[in-house]
Design a protein around this motif. Sequence first.
Motif, mmCIF file in Angstrom:
data_model
loop_
_atom_site.group_PDB
_atom_site.id
_atom_site.type_symbol
_atom_site.label_atom_id
_atom_site.label_comp_id
_atom_site.label_asym_id
_atom_site.label_seq_id
_atom_site.Cartn_x
_atom_site.Cartn_y
_atom_site.Cartn_z
ATOM 1 N N LEU A 198 0.797 -1.227 0.000
ATOM 2 C CA LEU A 198 0.000 0.000 0.000
ATOM 3 C C LEU A 198 0.827 1.273 0.000
ATOM 4 C CD1 LEU A 198 -2.900 -0.925 2.461
ATOM 5 C CD2 LEU A 198 -2.809 -1.129 -0.037
ATOM 6 N N ASN A 199 2.041 1.221 0.544
ATOM 7 C CA ASN A 199 2.854 2.437 0.642
ATOM 8 C C ASN A 199 4.316 2.148 0.296
ATOM 9 O OD1 ASN A 199 3.484 5.092 1.093
ATOM 10 N ND2 ASN A 199 3.480 4.943 3.322
ATOM 11 N N PRO A 200 4.575 1.640 -0.893
ATOM 12 C CA PRO A 200 5.945 1.253 -1.243
ATOM 13 C C PRO A 200 6.925 2.425 -1.274
ATOM 14 C CG PRO A 200 4.530 1.212 -3.182
ATOM 15 C CD PRO A 200 3.640 1.391 -1.997
ATOM 16 N N LYS A 201 6.408 3.636 -1.493
ATOM 17 C CA LYS A 201 7.290 4.802 -1.560
ATOM 18 C C LYS A 201 7.905 5.124 -0.201
ATOM 19 C CE LYS A 201 4.467 6.892 -5.220
ATOM 20 N NZ LYS A 201 3.654 8.071 -5.609
ATOM 21 N N SER A 202 7.333 4.574 0.869
ATOM 22 C CA SER A 202 7.844 4.863 2.213
ATOM 23 C C SER A 202 9.060 4.011 2.568
ATOM 24 C CB SER A 202 6.744 4.624 3.253
ATOM 25 O OG SER A 202 6.471 3.232 3.395
ATOM 26 N N LEU A 203 9.458 3.124 1.665
ATOM 27 C CA LEU A 203 10.556 2.193 1.939
ATOM 28 C C LEU A 203 11.743 2.456 1.031
ATOM 29 C CD1 LEU A 203 8.320 -0.990 2.153
ATOM 30 C CD2 LEU A 203 9.446 0.114 4.090
ATOM 31 N N ASP A 204 12.924 2.107 1.503
ATOM 32 C CA ASP A 204 14.133 2.251 0.694
ATOM 33 C C ASP A 204 15.046 1.040 0.890
ATOM 34 O OD1 ASP A 204 15.751 4.345 -0.996
ATOM 35 O OD2 ASP A 204 17.166 3.510 0.464
#
Length: 294
Positions: free
Chosen positions: A230-236
């Motif tokens: 749901l929120n892949p942009k929050s991960l690196d």
Amino acid sequence: MRTLSIAAIPADGIGPEVISSGIRVLEALAKRAGDLSFNVSTFDWGSDYYKKHGVMMPADGLEQLKKFDAIYFGAVGAPDVPDHITLWGLRLPICQGFDQYANVRPTKILPGVASPLRNVGVGDLDWVIVRENSEGEYAGCGGRAHKGLPEEVGTEVAIFTRVGVTRIMRYAFQLAQSRPRKLLTVVTKSNAQRHGMVMWDEIAAEVAKEFPDVTWDKMLVDAMTVRMTLNPKSLDTIVATNLEHLSEKDAAARLMAAVEKVCAAGVLTPDVGGKATTKEVTDAVIDAIHGSNV
């Protein structure tokens, strides 16, 4: 001229097709670089070898591999050979025998490839997932008693050592520090696994003090799967246990640029929505490597 010695183990399934194509790409990279060459030796170990000899690789397999700079591994597993035999007979002995403790998996959306996640496109998902590769749930500790009887017992013991956890955490923090966002997520299951995984969490916090410029958080694996979707942009950068490379930077960058160019042009295999064969994709990547703008 730098020459790298590579042990190629195509093994099973799609492995031979992928490895042979990969070797062609390496040769193209070496030709383009001009100061780099690869000396590749291929080993026929795998499920077919097991059917002939009763083992996945010879007893002195690790000794044969010691002289190489890197191992280029395909895939392991066959429908008619039990999975625990193929895995513990070949890949895991290599990982553990050479103490290959970090399984590093870059993950990103390539141009021209439809993302399996809704509203996620090129540039939105750019992760590096680091898995501990030598202990944890894959340590191989356990056994079976009273086999075949009603009271049969099977145990599988996850092993966490301070040395093992510390080094994978330090590797992950260093990797996160080297990336633009300087962001690390530590995946855990310490709510249920109250010994090894609690130590995992504690060591993560200890190592974090060495990297004040890295922002990090901790997440239970159950919630992590939802966050990744749901929120892949929050991960690196992500580090996890086992359950849950060539280091030629110029050549690696050139290869990635070629792959992205080919994908953007729509030359894709069926598994990512295209119609091209592996050979056609390989030919296109090689042509892109030889192109002056890659």
